[in-house]
Design a protein around this motif. Sequence first.
Motif, PDB file in Angstrom:
ATOM      1  N   MET A   1       0.835  -1.163   0.000  1.00  0.00           N
ATOM      2  CA  MET A   1       0.000   0.000   0.000  1.00  0.00           C
ATOM      3  C   MET A   1       0.891   1.240   0.000  1.00  0.00           C
ATOM      4  O   MET A   1       1.875   1.307   0.718  1.00  0.00           O
ATOM      5  N   PHE A   2       0.566   2.216  -0.814  1.00  0.00           N
ATOM      6  CA  PHE A   2       1.354   3.433  -0.926  1.00  0.00           C
ATOM      7  C   PHE A   2       0.714   4.555  -0.131  1.00  0.00           C
ATOM      8  O   PHE A   2      -0.493   4.622   0.015  1.00  0.00           O
ATOM      9  N   THR A   3       1.542   5.449   0.336  1.00  0.00           N
ATOM     10  CA  THR A   3       1.044   6.604   1.082  1.00  0.00           C
ATOM     11  C   THR A   3       1.240   7.852   0.236  1.00  0.00           C
ATOM     12  O   THR A   3       2.225   7.958  -0.492  1.00  0.00           O
ATOM     13  N   PRO A   4       0.344   8.790   0.314  1.00  0.00           N
ATOM     14  CA  PRO A   4       0.509  10.022  -0.456  1.00  0.00           C
ATOM     15  C   PRO A   4       1.530  10.974   0.165  1.00  0.00           C
ATOM     16  O   PRO A   4       1.916  11.960  -0.449  1.00  0.00           O
ATOM     17  N   ASP A   5       1.990  10.653   1.388  1.00  0.00           N
ATOM     18  CA  ASP A   5       2.949  11.534   2.052  1.00  0.00           C
ATOM     19  C   ASP A   5       4.293  11.481   1.330  1.00  0.00           C
ATOM     20  O   ASP A   5       4.709  10.436   0.836  1.00  0.00           O
ATOM     21  N   PRO A   6       5.002  12.612   1.279  1.00  0.00           N
ATOM     22  CA  PRO A   6       6.323  12.611   0.630  1.00  0.00           C
ATOM     23  C   PRO A   6       7.313  11.780   1.443  1.00  0.00           C
ATOM     24  O   PRO A   6       7.181  11.625   2.653  1.00  0.00           O
ATOM     25  N   ILE A   7       8.304  11.239   0.751  1.00  0.00           N
ATOM     26  CA  ILE A   7       9.346  10.454   1.407  1.00  0.00           C
ATOM     27  C   ILE A   7      10.241  11.409   2.191  1.00  0.00           C
ATOM     28  O   ILE A   7      10.690  12.439   1.657  1.00  0.00           O
ATOM     29  N   GLN A   8      10.486  11.064   3.442  1.00  0.00           N
ATOM     30  CA  GLN A   8      11.333  11.900   4.294  1.00  0.00           C
ATOM     31  C   GLN A   8      12.787  11.813   3.830  1.00  0.00           C
ATOM     32  O   GLN A   8      13.294  10.729   3.542  1.00  0.00           O
ATOM     33  N   ARG A   9      13.446  12.946   3.745  1.00  0.00           N
ATOM     34  CA  ARG A   9      14.861  12.980   3.391  1.00  0.00           C
ATOM     35  C   ARG A   9      15.706  12.637   4.599  1.00  0.00           C
ATOM     36  O   ARG A   9      15.351  12.963   5.719  1.00  0.00           O
ATOM     37  N   HIS A  10      16.835  12.010   4.350  1.00  0.00           N
ATOM     38  CA  HIS A  10      17.786  11.706   5.411  1.00  0.00           C
ATOM     39  C   HIS A  10      18.296  13.015   5.985  1.00  0.00           C
ATOM     40  O   HIS A  10      18.626  13.944   5.241  1.00  0.00           O
ATOM     41  N   ALA A  11      18.389  13.120   7.304  1.00  0.00           N
ATOM     42  CA  ALA A  11      18.764  14.380   7.947  1.00  0.00           C
ATOM     43  C   ALA A  11      20.248  14.700   7.815  1.00  0.00           C
ATOM     44  O   ALA A  11      20.630  15.857   7.870  1.00  0.00           O
ATOM     45  N   GLY A  12      21.101  13.688   7.640  1.00  0.00           N
ATOM     46  CA  GLY A  12      22.537  13.926   7.583  1.00  0.00           C
ATOM     47  C   GLY A  12      23.009  14.304   6.197  1.00  0.00           C
ATOM     48  O   GLY A  12      22.210  14.530   5.280  1.00  0.00           O
ATOM     49  N   PRO A  13      24.322  14.364   6.044  1.00  0.00           N
ATOM     50  CA  PRO A  13      24.871  14.684   4.723  1.00  0.00           C
ATOM     51  C   PRO A  13      24.564  13.550   3.749  1.00  0.00           C
ATOM     52  O   PRO A  13      24.321  12.421   4.162  1.00  0.00           O
ATOM     53  N   PRO A  14      24.574  13.831   2.465  1.00  0.00           N
ATOM     54  CA  PRO A  14      24.289  12.768   1.487  1.00  0.00           C
ATOM     55  C   PRO A  14      25.374  11.696   1.549  1.00  0.00           C
ATOM     56  O   PRO A  14      26.522  11.971   1.880  1.00  0.00           O
ATOM     57  N   ALA A  15      24.983  10.472   1.229  1.00  0.00           N
ATOM     58  CA  ALA A  15      25.939   9.370   1.225  1.00  0.00           C
ATOM     59  C   ALA A  15      26.977   9.603   0.136  1.00  0.00           C
ATOM     60  O   ALA A  15      26.676  10.116  -0.942  1.00  0.00           O
ATOM     61  N   SER A  16      28.190   9.226   0.418  1.00  0.00           N
ATOM     62  CA  SER A  16      29.272   9.390  -0.544  1.00  0.00           C
ATOM     63  C   SER A  16      29.196   8.306  -1.609  1.00  0.00           C
ATOM     64  O   SER A  16      28.795   7.179  -1.343  1.00  0.00           O
ATOM     65  N   SER A  17      29.623   8.645  -2.804  1.00  0.00           N
ATOM     66  CA  SER A  17      29.718   7.631  -3.861  1.00  0.00           C
ATOM     67  C   SER A  17      31.085   6.946  -3.828  1.00  0.00           C
ATOM     68  O   SER A  17      31.336   6.029  -4.599  1.00  0.00           O
ATOM     69  N   THR A  18      31.967   7.396  -2.926  1.00  0.00           N
ATOM     70  CA  THR A  18      33.290   6.789  -2.759  1.00  0.00           C
ATOM     71  C   THR A  18      33.593   6.601  -1.262  1.00  0.00           C
ATOM     72  O   THR A  18      34.576   7.146  -0.754  1.00  0.00           O
ATOM     73  N   PRO A  19      32.776   5.832  -0.541  1.00  0.00           N
ATOM     74  CA  PRO A  19      32.963   5.754   0.914  1.00  0.00           C
ATOM     75  C   PRO A  19      34.293   5.144   1.330  1.00  0.00           C
ATOM     76  O   PRO A  19      34.916   5.614   2.288  1.00  0.00           O
ATOM     77  N   LEU A  20      34.773   4.121   0.632  1.00  0.00           N
ATOM     78  CA  LEU A  20      36.037   3.510   1.015  1.00  0.00           C
ATOM     79  C   LEU A  20      37.201   4.464   0.758  1.00  0.00           C
ATOM     80  O   LEU A  20      38.096   4.615   1.592  1.00  0.00           O
ATOM     81  N   ARG A  21      37.174   5.141  -0.386  1.00  0.00           N
ATOM     82  CA  ARG A  21      38.215   6.133  -0.678  1.00  0.00           C
ATOM     83  C   ARG A  21      38.201   7.237   0.373  1.00  0.00           C
ATOM     84  O   ARG A  21      39.255   7.663   0.850  1.00  0.00           O
TER      85      ARG A  21
END
Length: 168
Positions: free
Chosen positions: A1-21
């Motif tokens: 079942m889907f909700t019409p509410d918007p998806i909550q954004r993560h409160a922290g900084p965006p995830a890195s595309s190079t976390p190991l580096r």
Amino acid sequence: MFTPDPIQRHAGPPASSTPLRDYLSALPPGVNPAYAVLPRSLVEAMPLPWQQQLTHLLAEFHRSFAHLGWPIYRVVPSRRERLVDLDEEQLAEVGVLVEIDSDGELVYRDRSGTRIDDPEQRVVLVSVLDPIPGDYANANQNTPARGFPVPQPYPPSGPLPVQSPHQR
């Protein structure tokens, strides 16, 4: 079942595309710009679930790069020292010769005979005794004797709890 509410954004900084580096660029212990070294005695002393996860990741890594011509690596514990602070044996190890010129000054030369300018500022790696215990059970009193603390989510969401030795 889907909700019409918007998806909550993560409160922290965006995830890195190079976390190991990103992590390895901070040069944690055992890491230099080219390699990451894991002392076997410490890895084998990790809690069993950690060992199982690391084994899975390393097996996948080696499976992915098995086609490369892997050399045998020789890992030498080392520390940075100024060239002018080395003794004869250490100078020989790093391939530097010292002479006294006609003015009585010390002259440092590399293996090819080229004069090393400003030896006071030249920093080199010299070998040292390994400070990591080879047998975790015989580690000194400054090393946790009962394994590692419970893993925390990354990044930690607030101050890490302090554990007494009895909680480990």
